[in-house]
Enzyme design. Structure first.
Site, PDB file in Angstrom:
ATOM      1  N   ASP A   1      -1.483   6.639   6.670  1.00 21.72           N
ATOM      2  CA  ASP A   1      -2.466   5.753   6.096  1.00 21.72           C
ATOM      3  C   ASP A   1      -2.732   4.951   7.136  1.00 21.72           C
ATOM      4  OD1 ASP A   1      -4.260   3.904   5.033  1.00 21.72           O
ATOM      5  OD2 ASP A   1      -2.983   3.382   3.301  1.00 21.72           O
TER       6      ASP A   1
ATOM      7  N   LYS B   1     -12.592  -1.480   7.703  1.00 18.93           N
ATOM      8  CA  LYS B   1     -12.067  -2.471   8.674  1.00 18.93           C
ATOM      9  C   LYS B   1     -12.468  -2.484   9.965  1.00 18.93           C
ATOM     10  CE  LYS B   1      -8.728  -2.482   5.200  1.00 18.93           C
ATOM     11  NZ  LYS B   1      -8.590  -3.378   4.385  1.00 18.93           N
TER      12      LYS B   1
ATOM     13  N   TRP C   1       0.792  -1.214   0.132  1.00 17.81           N
ATOM     14  CA  TRP C   1       0.013   0.026   0.038  1.00 17.81           C
ATOM     15  C   TRP C   1       0.727   1.217   0.012  1.00 17.81           C
ATOM     16  CZ3 TRP C   1      -4.326  -0.318  -1.977  1.00 17.81           C
ATOM     17  CH2 TRP C   1      -5.078  -1.297  -1.803  1.00 17.81           C
TER      18      TRP C   1
END
Length: 363
Positions: free
Chosen positions: A171, A195, A102
């Site tokens: 992030d 999440k 990511w």
């Protein structure tokens, strides 16, 4: 019917109690005669939800008063573009810590638009650790340091916040609200909600007000400017109202379960249970070095790809879903976020033991 347990990385499991509350309120919210799916985003009903959502989030994370909370109707991945567009000009550049897939994708997106460079990377080690950051490698005109404290795909975790004289952007899509956090160590935090916060389709931003003011406001398409959303109090466009409602229910659930500190202890117990078994096994293995292992995304492998495929198929027959590793790296991944009860992790562990024995491996 076999109980279904969602070990997927996102959209992730929601607590049964939260789902039941949503079900009860779905058709007639607060005796309004309207479904929660129908209420207007500028109505008093929704403003009450939105206000309580922001107040509760500030309480749970102890967010300082000089930080702005934004709820954006877009995937977290859009921030890969918005961040460099907002905070880099023709001279400045962004420094990126590449600790997994990511953060690597964020760097690649930033480099398409502005000047961005790798400050540190663990890619040569297959992201089995978080790279060391050498402040001497910070280049002139660097505007921010970007990092990903928990890499969902690779299953690694940043254990210490870098000490740098730069604004830090993080992030936290897969780790926000899963462990204690000092928000003021960061200037900009973002997280996709799918999440630990709500259903997919909403992104949360926490930003120091003084940092947002550095945005190149007049040079951007209106929607892509963070200042636009700050000035409109997250209502520049119609927000995903249902997602905000679910987020409120999730934060209420989190508070009722003791808040972040309590679920952090619970998450540690769940992760230790799996890692201890994997490390003691001669059948399963984890590539990530123990010091850097994620507490919410447990990534591991089996002796062969064929065995991993069989593992996933047999697990699904037992009601254990979402265990297939990300398509970029393969393997097995068990995402055990806040909503995942210890009893479900124990069911996975029992299956892992049974599967290993079935394949003729002593544990």
């Amino acid at each position: 019917m076999t109980e279904a347990i969602n070990f997927g990385a996102g959209p992730a499991m929601l607590p049964t109690a939260v789902l039941q509350t949503i079900q009860q309120e779905l058709l007639n919210y607060q005796q309004s005669g309207l479904s929660i799916l129908e209420i207007n985003h500028r109505s008093a009903l929704f403003q009450t939800i939105f206000t309580e959502l922001n107040v509760l989030l500030r309480e749970l994370l102890d967010i300082p008063s000089d930080y702005v909370i934004l709820w954006l109707g877009a995937p977290a991945r859009l921030q890969f573009s918005m961040i460099p567009l907002n905070f880099l000009d023709d001279v400045s550049r962004g420094a990126y810590v590449v600790s997994g897939i990511w953060s690597k994708l964020a760097l690649e997106e930033a480099a398409k638009l502005k000047q961005a460079y790798v400050l540190a990377s663990s890619e040569e080690n297959q992201f089995n650790q978080v790279p060391h950051i050498d402040n001497k490698c910070i280049k002139p005109h660097t505007a921010y340091l970007y990092l990903t404290p928990n890499e969902t795909i690779n299953g690694n975790r940043l254990t210490q916040i870098p000490q740098v004289d730069l604004p830090i952007i993080a992030d936290m899509t897969s780790c926000l609200l899963t462990e204690p956090l000092k928000v003021n160590q960061f200037d900009f935090i973002f997280a996709g909600v799918q999440k630990n916060i709500a259903n997919a389709g909403l992104t949360l931003v926490l930003a120091r007000h003084s940092f947002l003011k550095k945005s190149v406001y007049n040079m951007l398409p209106t929607y892509l400017s963070y200042q636009t959303h700050e000035q409109a109090h997250s209502l520049y466009g119609t927000p995903p109202t249902f997602n905000c409602y679910v987020a409120l229910k999730m934060l209420q659930w989190l508070k009722a379960h003791g808040g972040v500190a309590a679920v952090y202890q619970h998450n540690q117990i769940k992760a230790k249970l799996l890692y201890d078994y994997i490390d003691a096994s001669n059948f399963y293995y984890c590539k990530v070095l123990p010091k850097y292992r994620s507490q919410v995304n447990v990534c591991f492998g089996l002796p062969s790809h064929e065995l991993e495929q069989t593992f996933v198929l047999m697990a699904e027959k037992k009601g254990l879903y979402g265990l297939k590793g990300h398509r970029f790296v393969g393997g097995i991944r068990a995402s055990i976020y806040n909503a995942m009860p210890l009893s479900s992790v124990k069911k996975l562990l029992d299956f892992m033991q049974t599967f290993a024995q079935l394949k003729g491996h002593k544990q």
